[in-house]
Design an enzyme around this catalytic site. Structure first.
Site, PDB file in Angstrom:
ATOM      1  N   ASP A  97      -1.994  10.654  -2.124  1.00  0.00           N
ATOM      2  CA  ASP A  97      -2.367   9.651  -3.183  1.00  0.00           C
ATOM      3  C   ASP A  97      -2.949  10.316  -4.363  1.00  0.00           C
ATOM      4  O   ASP A  97      -2.732   9.848  -5.486  1.00  0.00           O
ATOM      5  CB  ASP A  97      -3.520   8.847  -2.710  1.00  0.00           C
ATOM      6  CG  ASP A  97      -3.190   7.631  -1.624  1.00  0.00           C
ATOM      7  OD1 ASP A  97      -3.025   8.099  -0.510  1.00  0.00           O
ATOM      8  OD2 ASP A  97      -2.912   6.580  -2.166  1.00  0.00           O
ATOM      9  N   GLN A 148      -1.722   2.390  10.054  1.00  0.00           N
ATOM     10  CA  GLN A 148      -0.639   2.413   9.246  1.00  0.00           C
ATOM     11  C   GLN A 148       0.485   3.158  10.088  1.00  0.00           C
ATOM     12  O   GLN A 148       1.581   3.069   9.925  1.00  0.00           O
ATOM     13  CB  GLN A 148      -0.824   3.039   7.969  1.00  0.00           C
ATOM     14  CG  GLN A 148      -1.523   2.239   6.820  1.00  0.00           C
ATOM     15  CD  GLN A 148      -2.928   2.737   6.721  1.00  0.00           C
ATOM     16  OE1 GLN A 148      -3.576   2.955   7.819  1.00  0.00           O
ATOM     17  NE2 GLN A 148      -3.608   2.516   5.539  1.00  0.00           N
ATOM     18  N   ARG A 189      -7.423  -0.454  -6.772  1.00  0.00           N
ATOM     19  CA  ARG A 189      -7.802   0.569  -5.864  1.00  0.00           C
ATOM     20  C   ARG A 189      -7.973   1.878  -6.757  1.00  0.00           C
ATOM     21  O   ARG A 189      -7.215   2.074  -7.562  1.00  0.00           O
ATOM     22  CB  ARG A 189      -6.573   0.673  -4.765  1.00  0.00           C
ATOM     23  CG  ARG A 189      -6.519  -0.307  -3.843  1.00  0.00           C
ATOM     24  CD  ARG A 189      -5.750  -0.046  -2.581  1.00  0.00           C
ATOM     25  NE  ARG A 189      -6.126   0.797  -1.662  1.00  0.00           N
ATOM     26  CZ  ARG A 189      -5.640   1.429  -0.434  1.00  0.00           C
ATOM     27  NH1 ARG A 189      -4.243   1.250  -0.393  1.00  0.00           N
ATOM     28  NH2 ARG A 189      -6.465   2.040   0.411  1.00  0.00           N
ATOM     29  N   ARG A 237       0.761  -1.097  -0.033  1.00  0.00           N
ATOM     30  CA  ARG A 237       0.114   0.131  -0.004  1.00  0.00           C
ATOM     31  C   ARG A 237       0.841   1.063  -0.051  1.00  0.00           C
ATOM     32  O   ARG A 237       2.034   1.164   0.038  1.00  0.00           O
ATOM     33  CB  ARG A 237      -1.139  -0.110   1.125  1.00  0.00           C
ATOM     34  CG  ARG A 237      -0.745  -0.675   2.407  1.00  0.00           C
ATOM     35  CD  ARG A 237       0.512  -0.070   3.273  1.00  0.00           C
ATOM     36  NE  ARG A 237       0.436   1.219   3.395  1.00  0.00           N
ATOM     37  CZ  ARG A 237       1.143   2.248   3.555  1.00  0.00           C
ATOM     38  NH1 ARG A 237       2.549   1.986   3.841  1.00  0.00           N
ATOM     39  NH2 ARG A 237       0.896   3.612   3.579  1.00  0.00           N
ATOM     40  N   GLY A 238       0.142   2.442  -0.144  1.00  0.00           N
ATOM     41  CA  GLY A 238       0.944   3.363  -0.247  1.00  0.00           C
ATOM     42  C   GLY A 238       0.965   3.981  -1.878  1.00  0.00           C
ATOM     43  O   GLY A 238       1.384   3.056  -2.644  1.00  0.00           O
ATOM     44  N   ALA A 239       0.879   5.171  -2.124  1.00  0.00           N
ATOM     45  CA  ALA A 239       1.020   5.282  -3.634  1.00  0.00           C
ATOM     46  C   ALA A 239       1.868   4.974  -4.530  1.00  0.00           C
ATOM     47  O   ALA A 239       1.688   4.326  -5.549  1.00  0.00           O
ATOM     48  CB  ALA A 239       0.300   6.833  -3.849  1.00  0.00           C
TER      49      ALA A 239
END
Ligand code: MRU
Length: 350
Positions: free
Chosen positions: A239, A198, A91, A48-50
């Protein structure tokens, strides 16, 4: 370099990712050889994380010709289209996902390949380059931020924007890490970041390894701390930044920005240019992902709400541009007016 890797290409044709759902208790690497499984890993937040999501999508597409056994280009093109479609649905909010898929698919569409082997080499080269560029970009963001970070700065941070959210180093957390490495004696307030934690799980895990002094706090404490003690700045990742400077980021970012504004604390957004979406005019056009109710009703396997509780679980919110003191990019710091100055950032590139 960190002692772990977020995502890495392994020969022969495997994508290895640290399973972020298991951190901080277990350090486990999952290996993928199928783009649909990579899409599943993005959706389930193994990764995860852009920026990390972008790199995962690129590697996911590189897997397609790698595992082809027949050698007919037409078939591989079709499989790539199909894989791109599945990855695009994983996503919706982080624009890096779409940016990376478009960059990879442009190579598929614009070049005449003579064999699957040639296509395979070219796509892997591009995916590796996307990953490498991300690390260089993050380090440049850190360097550009240094004049904004005073010695002894007390910094509020939201979510996880470190090495785990990128290929390495990270954006907002990369800034905090670099300031620490430069001996600036910084201290971080780490929002725990409900519901996926997170901050409490991942940012804390990273900062312990880097030796940065910090404290994990509940998301709702920022008002209290900013009112009662010195906080010098907030720095968050994003994001997607719209052309007018509106910022989509982890749910709770908007609250933090409003509290910072009320308390006259500068609010910075660390952003690689791959996360700025000049095709989206404002935050109103950014799709906000709604995630499963269980993320709110449960902490791990522990149910905290009564059976049948109705739940809302938007994974992101939009912070209006007026709350952003500046964007810190790899090409410099951008101040308002954002509509004009973000456009200038891209024009200067051309
Ligand atoms: O839902 P997540 O964990 O993917 O959300 C991550 C964030 O909101 C980060 O702040 C953002 O992706 C920037 S990471 C450099």
């Amino acid at each position: 370099m960190t002692s772990f890797h977020t995502i890495k290409w392994l020969d022969p044709g495997l994508v290895s990712m640290i399973d972020q759902r298991k951190l901080p208790h277990k350090v486990i690497y999952n290996e993928y050889q199928d783009p649909a499984a990579v899409a599943g890993a993005i959706k389930d937040m193994v990764i995860r994380g852009a920026p990390a999501i972008g790199a995962a999508a690129a590697y996911g597409l590189a897997l397609v010709p790698w595992h082809d056994k027949i050698g007919r280009l037409e078939d591989v093109y079709k499989k790539l289209e199909h894989a791109a479609g599945i990855l695009r649905k994983s996503r919706p909010t982080a624009v890096n996902l779409f940016w990376a898929i478009d960059r990879m698919m442009a190579l598929v569409e614009e070049i005449n390949y003579s064999s699957v082997a040639e296509l395979k080499e070219r796509l892997l080269k591009e995916a590796l380059q996307i990953a490498e560029e991300d690390v260089v970009t993050n380090k440049a963001i850190g360097r550009n931020a240094m004049p904004l970070i005073p010695d002894g700065a007390v910094i509020f941070h939201h979510c996880n924007t470190g090495s785990l959210a990128a290929v390495d180093y990270g954006t907002a957390l990369g800034i905090i890490r670099l300031a620490h490495e430069e001996g600036k004696n910084v201290f971080a307030f780490v929002d725990e970041t409900r519901p996926r934690l997170q901050g409490g799980r991942l940012t804390a895990w990273e900062l312990l390894q880097y030796g940065v002094p910090f404290k994990v706090v509940a998301d709702s404490t920022s008002g209290h701390y900013m009112r009662t003690q010195r906080v010098d700045l907030c720095v968050v990742g994003t994001d997607r930044v719209a052309a007018n400077g509106d910022v989509a980021n982890k749910i709770g970012t908007y609250n933090l920005a409003v509290v910072a504004h009320e308390n006259k604390v500068p609010f910075y957004v660390a952003v690689p240019k791959t996360t700025i979406d000049m095709n989206t005019p404002s935050g109103d056009q950014i799709e906000i992902e709604e995630r499963p109710a269980e993320e709110v009703t449960h902490v791990g396997n522990w149910q905290i709400t009564p059976d049948g509780t109705p739940v809302g679980n938007p994974a992101f919110d939009v912070t209006p541009a007026k709350y952003v003191t500046a964007f810190i990019t790899e090409d410099g710091v951008v101040y308002p007016p954002y509509e004009e100055n973000l456009a200038k950032l891209f024009r200067e590139l051309e």
